[in-house]
Design an enzyme around this catalytic site. Structure first.
Site, mmCIF file in Angstrom:
data_model
loop_
_atom_site.group_PDB
_atom_site.id
_atom_site.type_symbol
_atom_site.label_atom_id
_atom_site.label_comp_id
_atom_site.label_asym_id
_atom_site.label_seq_id
_atom_site.Cartn_x
_atom_site.Cartn_y
_atom_site.Cartn_z
ATOM 1 N N SER A 25 0.848 -1.290 -0.154
ATOM 2 C CA SER A 25 -0.108 0.096 -0.103
ATOM 3 C C SER A 25 0.918 1.126 -0.070
ATOM 4 O O SER A 25 2.003 1.268 0.391
ATOM 5 C CB SER A 25 -0.870 0.023 1.094
ATOM 6 O OG SER A 25 -0.256 0.550 2.245
ATOM 7 N N HIS A 26 0.309 2.296 -0.229
ATOM 8 C CA HIS A 26 0.864 3.397 -0.243
ATOM 9 C C HIS A 26 1.006 4.369 1.133
ATOM 10 O O HIS A 26 1.737 5.628 1.286
ATOM 11 C CB HIS A 26 0.424 4.517 -1.217
ATOM 12 C CG HIS A 26 0.590 4.030 -2.661
ATOM 13 N ND1 HIS A 26 1.687 4.056 -3.319
ATOM 14 C CD2 HIS A 26 -0.465 3.755 -3.526
ATOM 15 C CE1 HIS A 26 1.523 3.636 -4.622
ATOM 16 N NE2 HIS A 26 0.367 3.254 -4.555
ATOM 17 N N ARG A 27 0.437 3.607 2.018
ATOM 18 C CA ARG A 27 0.546 4.312 3.483
ATOM 19 C C ARG A 27 1.827 4.419 4.043
ATOM 20 O O ARG A 27 2.346 5.562 4.601
ATOM 21 C CB ARG A 27 -0.489 3.403 4.586
ATOM 22 C CG ARG A 27 -1.687 3.782 4.085
ATOM 23 C CD ARG A 27 -2.988 2.964 4.862
ATOM 24 N NE ARG A 27 -2.100 2.121 6.075
ATOM 25 C CZ ARG A 27 -2.867 1.112 6.561
ATOM 26 N NH1 ARG A 27 -4.150 0.852 6.171
ATOM 27 N NH2 ARG A 27 -2.038 0.283 7.485
ATOM 28 N N ALA A 28 2.736 3.559 3.719
ATOM 29 C CA ALA A 28 4.071 3.437 4.282
ATOM 30 C C ALA A 28 4.763 4.593 3.474
ATOM 31 O O ALA A 28 5.401 5.435 4.226
ATOM 32 C CB ALA A 28 4.782 2.205 3.998
ATOM 33 N N THR A 31 3.636 8.084 5.161
ATOM 34 C CA THR A 31 4.178 8.147 6.265
ATOM 35 C C THR A 31 5.521 8.387 6.256
ATOM 36 O O THR A 31 6.319 9.351 7.073
ATOM 37 C CB THR A 31 3.896 6.981 7.090
ATOM 38 O OG1 THR A 31 2.456 6.706 7.069
ATOM 39 C CG2 THR A 31 4.146 7.204 8.797
#
Length: 92
Positions: A25-28, A31
């Site tokens: 995912s692109h969450r990392a 962040t």
């Protein structure tokens, strides 16, 4: 944090690091960018440097990496991050 600048090569470093580590995912990515911006601001700089991404990676990524819980031969998260960072050849 609006005043902190990020060169395009920094985004490429983050994307390649995530791909190298198999993150799904692109969450990392998001962040890591925000953390790197915070590190730059804390250090009194107006621009994110590659070193900030490295520092952010050690804070953001370890719990997101897949590891076999009982496999003694598995590299720990920091070794995985180090190895991935060493393979990225993006230059500014």
């Amino acid at each position: 944090m609006k005043d902190i600048e990020i060169d395009s090569f920094i985004y490429q470093v983050v994307a390649e690091l995530s791909i190298e580590l198999g993150l799904e995912s692109h969450r990392a990515d998001i962040t890591m960018i925000k953390t790197a911006m915070t590190i730059a601001a804390f250090d009194g700089r107006k621009q994110v440097q590659r070193e900030d991404i490295t520092r952010a990676a050690y804070l953001v990524l370890p719990h997101r990496l897949r590891q076999a819980p009982f496999d003694d031969s598995a590299n720990n998260a920091f070794d995985q991050i180090n190895m991935a960072l060493s393979t990225i050849s993006v230059v500014n």
